[in-house]
Design a protein around this motif. Structure first.
Motif, PDB file in Angstrom:
ATOM      1  N   THR A   1       0.838  -1.196   0.000  1.00  6.09           N
ATOM      2  CA  THR A   1       0.000   0.000   0.000  1.00  6.09           C
ATOM      3  C   THR A   1       0.874   1.247   0.000  1.00  6.09           C
ATOM      4  O   THR A   1       2.029   1.216   0.438  1.00  6.09           O
ATOM      5  N   VAL A   2       0.298   2.335  -0.454  1.00  9.97           N
ATOM      6  CA  VAL A   2       1.014   3.612  -0.434  1.00  9.97           C
ATOM      7  C   VAL A   2       1.332   4.005   1.006  1.00  9.97           C
ATOM      8  O   VAL A   2       2.401   4.565   1.285  1.00  9.97           O
ATOM      9  N   ALA A   3       0.423   3.686   1.936  1.00  8.32           N
ATOM     10  CA  ALA A   3       0.665   4.015   3.340  1.00  8.32           C
ATOM     11  C   ALA A   3       1.898   3.293   3.872  1.00  8.32           C
ATOM     12  O   ALA A   3       2.723   3.884   4.589  1.00  8.32           O
ATOM     13  N   GLU A   4       2.040   2.019   3.526  1.00  7.97           N
ATOM     14  CA  GLU A   4       3.225   1.273   3.959  1.00  7.97           C
ATOM     15  C   GLU A   4       4.490   1.868   3.346  1.00  7.97           C
ATOM     16  O   GLU A   4       5.530   1.986   4.012  1.00  7.97           O
ATOM     17  N   LEU A   5       4.404   2.227   2.081  1.00  4.94           N
ATOM     18  CA  LEU A   5       5.566   2.822   1.414  1.00  4.94           C
ATOM     19  C   LEU A   5       5.926   4.158   2.040  1.00  4.94           C
ATOM     20  O   LEU A   5       7.115   4.500   2.159  1.00  4.94           O
ATOM     21  N   ASP A   6       4.918   4.923   2.439  1.00  2.95           N
ATOM     22  CA  ASP A   6       5.168   6.224   3.051  1.00  2.95           C
ATOM     23  C   ASP A   6       5.983   6.081   4.333  1.00  2.95           C
ATOM     24  O   ASP A   6       6.857   6.910   4.631  1.00  2.95           O
TER      25      ASP A   6
ATOM     26  N   LEU B   1       9.123   5.886   0.683  1.00  7.86           N
ATOM     27  CA  LEU B   1       9.103   5.391  -0.695  1.00  7.86           C
ATOM     28  C   LEU B   1       7.819   5.763  -1.424  1.00  7.86           C
ATOM     29  O   LEU B   1       7.474   5.134  -2.426  1.00  7.86           O
ATOM     30  N   ALA B   2       7.095   6.774  -0.939  1.00  6.86           N
ATOM     31  CA  ALA B   2       5.786   7.076  -1.511  1.00  6.86           C
ATOM     32  C   ALA B   2       5.776   8.242  -2.486  1.00  6.86           C
ATOM     33  O   ALA B   2       4.705   8.630  -2.954  1.00  6.86           O
ATOM     34  N   ALA B   3       6.926   8.821  -2.806  1.00  7.16           N
ATOM     35  CA  ALA B   3       6.951   9.840  -3.862  1.00  7.16           C
ATOM     36  C   ALA B   3       6.419   9.208  -5.148  1.00  7.16           C
ATOM     37  O   ALA B   3       6.712   8.051  -5.446  1.00  7.16           O
ATOM     38  N   PRO B   4       5.620   9.931  -5.913  1.00  7.53           N
ATOM     39  CA  PRO B   4       4.985   9.317  -7.077  1.00  7.53           C
ATOM     40  C   PRO B   4       5.952   8.610  -8.028  1.00  7.53           C
ATOM     41  O   PRO B   4       5.671   7.498  -8.504  1.00  7.53           O
ATOM     42  N   HIS B   5       7.091   9.236  -8.299  1.00 11.09           N
ATOM     43  CA  HIS B   5       8.009   8.589  -9.240  1.00 11.09           C
ATOM     44  C   HIS B   5       8.640   7.346  -8.640  1.00 11.09           C
ATOM     45  O   HIS B   5       8.993   6.402  -9.373  1.00 11.09           O
ATOM     46  N   VAL B   6       8.796   7.293  -7.320  1.00  9.41           N
ATOM     47  CA  VAL B   6       9.330   6.087  -6.679  1.00  9.41           C
ATOM     48  C   VAL B   6       8.289   4.969  -6.740  1.00  9.41           C
ATOM     49  O   VAL B   6       8.621   3.803  -6.984  1.00  9.41           O
TER      50      VAL B   6
ATOM     51  N   HIS C   1       6.370  -7.824  -1.381  1.00  8.96           N
ATOM     52  CA  HIS C   1       5.882  -7.051  -0.235  1.00  8.96           C
ATOM     53  C   HIS C   1       6.893  -7.056   0.903  1.00  8.96           C
ATOM     54  O   HIS C   1       7.231  -6.014   1.470  1.00  8.96           O
ATOM     55  N   ASP C   2       7.397  -8.235   1.242  1.00 12.98           N
ATOM     56  CA  ASP C   2       8.330  -8.343   2.359  1.00 12.98           C
ATOM     57  C   ASP C   2       9.653  -7.641   2.053  1.00 12.98           C
ATOM     58  O   ASP C   2      10.254  -7.012   2.937  1.00 12.98           O
ATOM     59  N   ALA C   3      10.115  -7.739   0.801  1.00 14.53           N
ATOM     60  CA  ALA C   3      11.376  -7.094   0.425  1.00 14.53           C
ATOM     61  C   ALA C   3      11.277  -5.577   0.546  1.00 14.53           C
ATOM     62  O   ALA C   3      12.235  -4.901   0.934  1.00 14.53           O
ATOM     63  N   LEU C   4      10.101  -5.030   0.252  1.00 19.22           N
ATOM     64  CA  LEU C   4       9.916  -3.581   0.332  1.00 19.22           C
ATOM     65  C   LEU C   4       9.988  -3.071   1.768  1.00 19.22           C
ATOM     66  O   LEU C   4      10.273  -1.889   1.996  1.00 19.22           O
ATOM     67  N   GLN C   5       9.740  -3.934   2.727  1.00 20.33           N
ATOM     68  CA  GLN C   5       9.839  -3.521   4.120  1.00 20.33           C
ATOM     69  C   GLN C   5      11.273  -3.197   4.512  1.00 20.33           C
ATOM     70  O   GLN C   5      11.523  -2.473   5.478  1.00 20.33           O
ATOM     71  N   ARG C   6      12.226  -3.737   3.758  1.00 17.56           N
ATOM     72  CA  ARG C   6      13.647  -3.557   4.097  1.00 17.56           C
ATOM     73  C   ARG C   6      14.400  -2.700   3.089  1.00 17.56           C
ATOM     74  O   ARG C   6      15.572  -2.391   3.299  1.00 17.56           O
ATOM     75  N   PHE C   7      13.748  -2.328   1.996  1.00 16.58           N
ATOM     76  CA  PHE C   7      14.442  -1.589   0.935  1.00 16.58           C
ATOM     77  C   PHE C   7      14.608  -0.119   1.312  1.00 16.58           C
ATOM     78  O   PHE C   7      13.716   0.483   1.897  1.00 16.58           O
ATOM     79  N   ARG C   8      15.739   0.424   0.950  1.00 20.79           N
ATOM     80  CA  ARG C   8      16.007   1.848   1.197  1.00 20.79           C
ATOM     81  C   ARG C   8      16.646   2.451  -0.045  1.00 20.79           C
ATOM     82  O   ARG C   8      17.504   1.832  -0.680  1.00 20.79           O
TER      83      ARG C   8
ATOM     84  N   HIS D   1       6.933  11.760   1.863  1.00 22.55           N
ATOM     85  CA  HIS D   1       6.467  12.073   0.514  1.00 22.55           C
ATOM     86  C   HIS D   1       4.957  12.123   0.379  1.00 22.55           C
ATOM     87  O   HIS D   1       4.441  12.413  -0.680  1.00 22.55           O
ATOM     88  N   GLY D   2       4.231  11.825   1.434  1.00 22.02           N
ATOM     89  CA  GLY D   2       2.783  11.783   1.307  1.00 22.02           C
ATOM     90  C   GLY D   2       2.141  13.137   1.128  1.00 22.02           C
ATOM     91  O   GLY D   2       0.974  13.223   0.794  1.00 22.02           O
TER      92      GLY D   2
END
Length: 518
Positions: A308-313, A317-322, A344-351, A511-512
């Motif tokens: 979800t965008v909320a999780e990315l935020d 990681l929630a900037a539109p281009h990201v 999904h799980d990988a995104l929890q650790r990505f920076r 980025h929200g």
């Protein structure tokens, strides 16, 4: 005359057969143009294969030059403003060009006139990809977002247990990945337009990727390619011969046309991505949920949730281009069989890497953001859209690109503009034309040590609580800095020196609050 004779002889037939590490490369006369990271990897590979290698470089790195002698390659140091007599006498059977040399370079024009085949390092790497075992290739290009998408894709693949290597224009030569003794299952290859320019689309040197994406297309490197049409033609090569998926940007018609024009293998699918609601065979966003409607059986009526965008935020990681980069990388990974749960799980650790919309400090209600990687107007526009009121530090080498439209589109969100770099005149004129009342400051210092401290001091003097001071130069850095990373580091240093102990800390940018869309 010697070069003409070799072109009429059996050299092309021999080159056609050089499609394996185990082919007979011995004694092949190869000229290598350039001795940067790529040129050295080419020379190192070819000497290991037993070829006769002559490297041409105007001002080679001393360490690499010494190693060339050890591995058995010859080096000709020459200004290369004309064709060296030594090159003509060498009578190369093939020339491998490093990506930075313009197509109209005298040596490349000589090669064309004398029918000497020109390869890039990518073609050579594809031909020898079986040294350990041949990995699948996933190709990524575009004006912006390439490196982040490559890193995301490689991360998703690795989380699924595959040996994946991000390589190419990201900084690790593909030849180094091919020759790694541990071997890889998948190479995720970032390709610049320069590398694609020399890449054949048919014949023994043509790549057959598992999947490919062109993320976007905007004016960039026009001084190198000569026109937007030539730039687009080079980018479009990324899709040729794709086996599973051609991933394109639904918001960028140019990428759709590239897919429509590409010759692909039977069964390859066109997969769109975008920030809007996805259609069948697309990736997109539905009510804040990133969805896959491409790689599932019932894609007409259902979708798979990625995140979800909320999780990315929460991860910055929630900037539109990201988000677009995440959708594209997810599509590429899904083409390689990675489950959505793994993504999904990988995104929890990505920076994100440094210097990509990176928060340097928050002090007095003012956020300082380093997006030094925004080296062209398209990237800077995406960065500007992610924030509210901005004090914009902009400028550098514009590479033949007109930034007038970028200035016109965003003056309404600016508190002030601070112009740095060599190509200041065009930017200053654009600001005065589109926003004559906007506070405008010009950093005239050319000394690398003083540019950022002066720019930061000017920004601090005009920024107000709630503002973002944004380094998004929309230009290359080499006029005043070693590279975009050096420019970003110096921005960090100047901000921290100016703030002293005032900073509340740093971390991902929130980025929200920016505008939706990209």
């Amino acid at each position: 005359m010697a070069a003409e004779l070799s072109a009429d002889a059996s050299a092309p037939d021999r080159l056609d057969g050089l499609t394996s590490w185990r082919a007979d490369w011995s004694g092949l006369r190869v000229a290598v143009l350039g001795l940067g990271v790529t040129g050295f990897a080419v020379a190192d590979t070819l000497t290991e294969l037993g070829a006769d290698v002559l490297v041409l470089a105007p001002a080679p790195d001393e360490d690499r030059a010494r190693i060339l002698d050890v591995i058995g390659a010859r080096l000709l140091t020459h200004p290369l403003d004309a064709v060296p007599d030594e090159l003509v006498a060498f009578d190369p059977e093939v020339l491998v060009a490093s990506p930075g040399f313009h197509p109209d370079h005298p040596v490349l024009e000589w090669a064309a006139d004398t029918a000497v085949p020109v390869w890039g390092d990518i073609e050579l790497a594809w031909r020898v990809r079986d040294k350990v075992h041949p990995a699948e290739w996933i190709l990524v290009t575009g004006t912006n977002g390439k490196t982040t998408t490559v890193q995301l894709t490689a991360t998703f693949l690795a989380e699924n247990g595959l040996r994946a290597a991000p390589c190419g224009n990201i900084g690790v030569p593909v030849l180094d990945a091919v020759r790694d003794p541990s071997g890889f299952d998948v190479l995720v290859v970032e390709l610049s337009s320069y590398q694609l320019h020399h890449l054949p689309t048919t014949g023994p040197g043509a790549i057959h990727p598992l999947a490919a994406v062109c993320l976007n297309l905007a004016d960039d490197h026009l001084d190198w390619h000569g026109s937007l049409e030539a730039y687009a033609a080079a980018k479009g090569k990324v899709y040729e011969n794709a086996k599973v998926a051609c991933v394109f940007n639904r918001a960028d018609e140019a990428t759709r046309r590239m897919v429509e024009d590409a010759e692909v293998e039977e069964g390859a699918r066109a997969i769109g991505f975008g920030l809007d609601v996805p259609g069948p065979s697309d990736f997109g966003v539905v009510e804040g949920i990133l969805c896959d409607r491409a790689f599932l059986d019932d894609r007409r009526t259902t979708a798979l949730e990625i995140t979800t965008v909320a999780e990315l935020d929460e991860r910055g990681l929630a900037a539109p281009h990201v988000v677009q980069n995440i959708l594209a990388a997810s599509a590429l990974a899904r083409a390689a069989g990675v489950p959505v749960g793994i993504i999904h799980d990988a995104l929890q650790r990505f920076r994100l890497d440094a210097h990509r919309i990176e928060t340097v400090a928050l002090a007095g209600g003012i956020r300082w953001i380093d997006d030094s990687k925004a080296t062209n107007p398209h990237a800077a526009e995406a960065s500007l859209r992610a924030f509210g009121t901005v004090v914009w530090i902009v400028g550098g080498l514009l590479k033949g690109v007109d930034a007038d439209a970028l200035v016109a589109a965003h003056v309404g969100r600016l508190r002030a503009a601070i112009v740095i770099g060599r190509d200041r005149e065009a930017l200053v004129a654009a600001f005065r034309r589109h926003a004559p009342e906007l506070p405008l400051f010009e950093v005239t210092a050319d000394d690398t040590e003083t540019v950022m401290p002066e720019a930061v001091a000017l920004a601090a003097a005009v920024a107000e609580e709630g503002d973002t001071v944004l380094l998004a130069p929309a230009a290359a850095s080499m006029d005043q800095f070693a590279d975009y990373a050096d420019r970003g580091r110096r921005f960090h240093e100047a901000v921290r020196a100016m703030l002293g102990g005032e900073a509340d800390g740093d971390g991902p940018a929130p980025h929200g609050t920016g505008e939706a869309g990209d």
